[in-house]
Design an enzyme around this catalytic site. Structure first.
Site, PDB file in Angstrom:
ATOM      1  NE  ARG A  61     -23.493  56.144  67.277  1.00  0.00           N
ATOM      2  CZ  ARG A  61     -24.407  55.376  67.865  1.00  0.00           C
ATOM      3  NH1 ARG A  61     -24.106  54.710  68.948  1.00  0.00           N
ATOM      4  NH2 ARG A  61     -25.623  55.284  67.370  1.00  0.00           N
ATOM      5  CD  GLU A  98     -37.101  51.464  64.770  1.00  0.00           C
ATOM      6  OE1 GLU A  98     -35.908  51.290  65.024  1.00  0.00           O
ATOM      7  OE2 GLU A  98     -37.561  52.583  64.488  1.00  0.00           O
TER       8      GLU A  98
END
Length: 177
Positions: A61, A98
């Site tokens: 993006r 994560e």
């Protein structure tokens, strides 16, 4: 900045990609000519006097506004992609996320020491991907580096600016949510 038109056109998708996440979908901004113009104009005003020579768009993006702004600033665009997507020799940076590790890369000849670089992505949450992109760009020793996001999630649990505390870098965002 928090332009009302941009905020009104930004779509939120609850529980995506996992339960508990409220995903901010910038594709609704990209499909609107008015929103594209607003973002391009606001970005141009932020960077018109900075001497930017290259804009690094972060997959995927980040490519959209990096390209639009580059045209307006008279700068080049450098694509920062996942491995195996760029055809020539690359430089890579691997980083922790994560839920595992990831790698990004750019072409080895994309940036020089004479460049003034703007790193651009759609969203700042934890800062992990952009920190890796900054570390990658720093391998080229550009004159100066700036960083921009369309959206910065302002949340003490995310603390997206924390990875950049020791970096001498100006960070801007068009919207803070």
């Amino acid at each position: 900045m928090n332009n009302e038109t941009l905020l009104q056109n930004l779509r939120s998708i609850p529980d995506f990609p996992v339960k508990g996440i409220n995903f901010r979908d910038v594709t609704t901004l990209f499909k609107s000519a008015e929103c594209l113009r607003i973002m391009e104009d606001e970005l141009y005003e932020l960077y018109k006097d900075k001497g930017i020579t290259k804009i690094v768009g972060i997959e995927s993006r980040g490519f959209v506004m990096a390209s639009a702004l580059a045209v307006k600033l008279g700068a080049g665009v450098v694509l920062c992609r996942k491995p195996g997507k760029l055809p020539a020799e690359t430089v890579q940076e691997t980083y922790n996320k994560e839920y595992g590790t990831d790698t990004i890369e750019i072409h080895k000849d994309a940036i020089t020491e004479d460049d003034v670089v703007l790193l651009h992505d759609d969203l700042l949450a934890t800062g992990g991907t952009m920190k890796a992109a900054l570390d990658l760009v720093n391998k080229f020793h550009p004159k100066k580096t700036y960083m921009n996001f369309l959206i910065e999630l302002v949340n003490e649990n995310l603390n997206g600016r924390k990875p950049f505390e020791n970096d001498d870098i100006e960070i801007t965002a068009l919207m803070q949510i």
